[in-house]
Design a protein around this motif. Sequence first.
Motif, PDB file in Angstrom:
ATOM      1  N   GLY A 125       5.734   9.156   0.251  1.00  0.00           N
ATOM      2  CA  GLY A 125       6.190   9.055   1.636  1.00  0.00           C
ATOM      3  C   GLY A 125       5.408   8.011   2.413  1.00  0.00           C
ATOM      4  N   ALA A 126       4.553   7.270   1.717  1.00  0.00           N
ATOM      5  CA  ALA A 126       3.590   6.379   2.379  1.00  0.00           C
ATOM      6  C   ALA A 126       4.213   5.464   3.441  1.00  0.00           C
ATOM      7  CB  ALA A 126       2.865   5.531   1.334  1.00  0.00           C
ATOM      8  N   ILE A 127       5.208   4.674   3.043  1.00  0.00           N
ATOM      9  CA  ILE A 127       5.754   3.684   3.986  1.00  0.00           C
ATOM     10  C   ILE A 127       6.453   4.405   5.141  1.00  0.00           C
ATOM     11  CG2 ILE A 127       7.400   1.783   4.274  1.00  0.00           C
ATOM     12  CD1 ILE A 127       7.003   1.168   1.265  1.00  0.00           C
ATOM     13  N   ALA A 128       7.285   5.377   4.800  1.00  0.00           N
ATOM     14  CA  ALA A 128       8.047   6.095   5.831  1.00  0.00           C
ATOM     15  C   ALA A 128       7.116   6.781   6.828  1.00  0.00           C
ATOM     16  CB  ALA A 128       8.957   7.131   5.169  1.00  0.00           C
ATOM     17  N   LEU A 129       6.040   7.384   6.324  1.00  0.00           N
ATOM     18  CA  LEU A 129       5.126   8.109   7.211  1.00  0.00           C
ATOM     19  C   LEU A 129       4.312   7.144   8.071  1.00  0.00           C
ATOM     20  CD1 LEU A 129       4.140  10.937   4.727  1.00  0.00           C
ATOM     21  CD2 LEU A 129       5.460  11.187   6.844  1.00  0.00           C
ATOM     22  N   ALA A 130       3.950   6.001   7.502  1.00  0.00           N
ATOM     23  CA  ALA A 130       3.236   4.998   8.303  1.00  0.00           C
ATOM     24  C   ALA A 130       4.129   4.549   9.457  1.00  0.00           C
ATOM     25  CB  ALA A 130       2.833   3.812   7.431  1.00  0.00           C
ATOM     26  N   LEU A 131       5.416   4.310   9.166  1.00  0.00           N
ATOM     27  CA  LEU A 131       6.346   3.884  10.221  1.00  0.00           C
ATOM     28  C   LEU A 131       6.545   4.999  11.250  1.00  0.00           C
ATOM     29  CD1 LEU A 131       9.030   1.962   8.090  1.00  0.00           C
ATOM     30  CD2 LEU A 131       7.153   0.987   9.446  1.00  0.00           C
ATOM     31  N   ALA A 132       6.705   6.222  10.766  1.00  0.00           N
ATOM     32  CA  ALA A 132       6.905   7.352  11.688  1.00  0.00           C
ATOM     33  C   ALA A 132       5.680   7.544  12.586  1.00  0.00           C
ATOM     34  CB  ALA A 132       7.194   8.632  10.902  1.00  0.00           C
ATOM     35  N   SER A 133       4.488   7.255  12.032  1.00  0.00           N
ATOM     36  CA  SER A 133       3.268   7.454  12.833  1.00  0.00           C
ATOM     37  C   SER A 133       3.154   6.409  13.939  1.00  0.00           C
ATOM     38  CB  SER A 133       2.019   7.416  11.945  1.00  0.00           C
ATOM     39  OG  SER A 133       1.733   6.090  11.536  1.00  0.00           O
ATOM     40  N   GLU A 134       3.720   5.230  13.688  1.00  0.00           N
ATOM     41  CA  GLU A 134       3.637   4.152  14.675  1.00  0.00           C
ATOM     42  C   GLU A 134       4.784   4.166  15.676  1.00  0.00           C
ATOM     43  OE1 GLU A 134       1.211   1.947  15.059  1.00  0.00           O
ATOM     44  OE2 GLU A 134       0.064   2.600  13.322  1.00  0.00           O
ATOM     45  N   LYS A 135       5.931   4.692  15.244  1.00  0.00           N
ATOM     46  CA  LYS A 135       7.144   4.600  16.060  1.00  0.00           C
ATOM     47  C   LYS A 135       7.783   5.978  16.228  1.00  0.00           C
ATOM     48  CE  LYS A 135       7.422   0.028  16.401  1.00  0.00           C
ATOM     49  NZ  LYS A 135       7.463  -0.682  17.680  1.00  0.00           N
ATOM     50  N   PRO A 136       7.227   6.770  17.118  1.00  0.00           N
ATOM     51  CA  PRO A 136       7.744   8.143  17.287  1.00  0.00           C
ATOM     52  C   PRO A 136       9.223   8.188  17.674  1.00  0.00           C
ATOM     53  CG  PRO A 136       5.737   7.785  18.583  1.00  0.00           C
ATOM     54  CD  PRO A 136       6.095   6.474  17.989  1.00  0.00           C
TER      55      PRO A 136
END
Length: 280
Positions: A125-136
């Motif tokens: 989930g690395a990429i998806a979670l990094a994006l979710a953490s930056e862009k709520p």
Amino acid sequence: MSEPSLTCDALLRRATVAIAGDSPRLDAELLLSHVTGLSRTSFRAWPDRLLTASEARCFEALVGQRASGHPVAHLLGEQEFWSLPLKVNAATLIPRPDTECLVEAALGLDLPADACVVDLGTGTGAIALALASEKPQWQVFACDAVPSAVELAAENARRLDLPLTVMVSHWFDSLPSRRFDLIVSNPPYIACDDHHLSEGDVRFEPASALVAGEDGLDDIRVIAAASPQWLNPGGWLVVEHGYDQGVGVRELFRAAGLVAVETRRDYGDRDRLTLGRWPG
Ligand code: GLN
């Protein structure tokens, strides 16, 4: 039994020799930190600190596994990516620092504030979670063909309390029928006869996350060709690839009708990812 052999310093020195490899001291410190719950800096500040016999035994068992090649991430059960602690296991790829360049590229794109995003072959989930953490405000989907990887990504999302919709899908095959503003992927891209497959951590990672046919481009071919049916007009496709695949991937992107196609480099200044936009 002489006590001094149980100091942090003595144990780390022995482990560093036993582990060898690229970063033996760092590996040893990470393992000792895992066993003791102490920070790596504390080993420098208090090198004479004594470990209990059971801590030392536990540490030496991990050092033995590391010396026989097991990835540090598998021994710790965790790997940091984009400052997020992610659980990892043998079901999928261990997140690599260079993949953070893909996250950075995706975050720099001109996208709607409430962009709808999918990460294909998400693994941990690395990429998806990094994006979710930056862009709520983004709506982030992630899929993987391997059910145990999907479980792992969902568990990571729960542990980090990040919103992520994860599903089993081989690339686009079982996605909900809708279009996305951004498609990201770190698909398998190693050629099946690449000698790197018998060296280092990749020996302990599943071939399904690494290998993609004779030239390593089989999966990127599928993803690029199908992407126009899944992108909103103006939407972007961003994929990671091998350092020597930039030309090939740009050709695949252009053949699919993507524009503004561009390859970017990783932390080691090698070609690592390509982006392209669907004009609609
Ligand atoms: N970057 C990884 C490696 O070369 C491969 C990752 C992948 O195939 N997606 O070890």
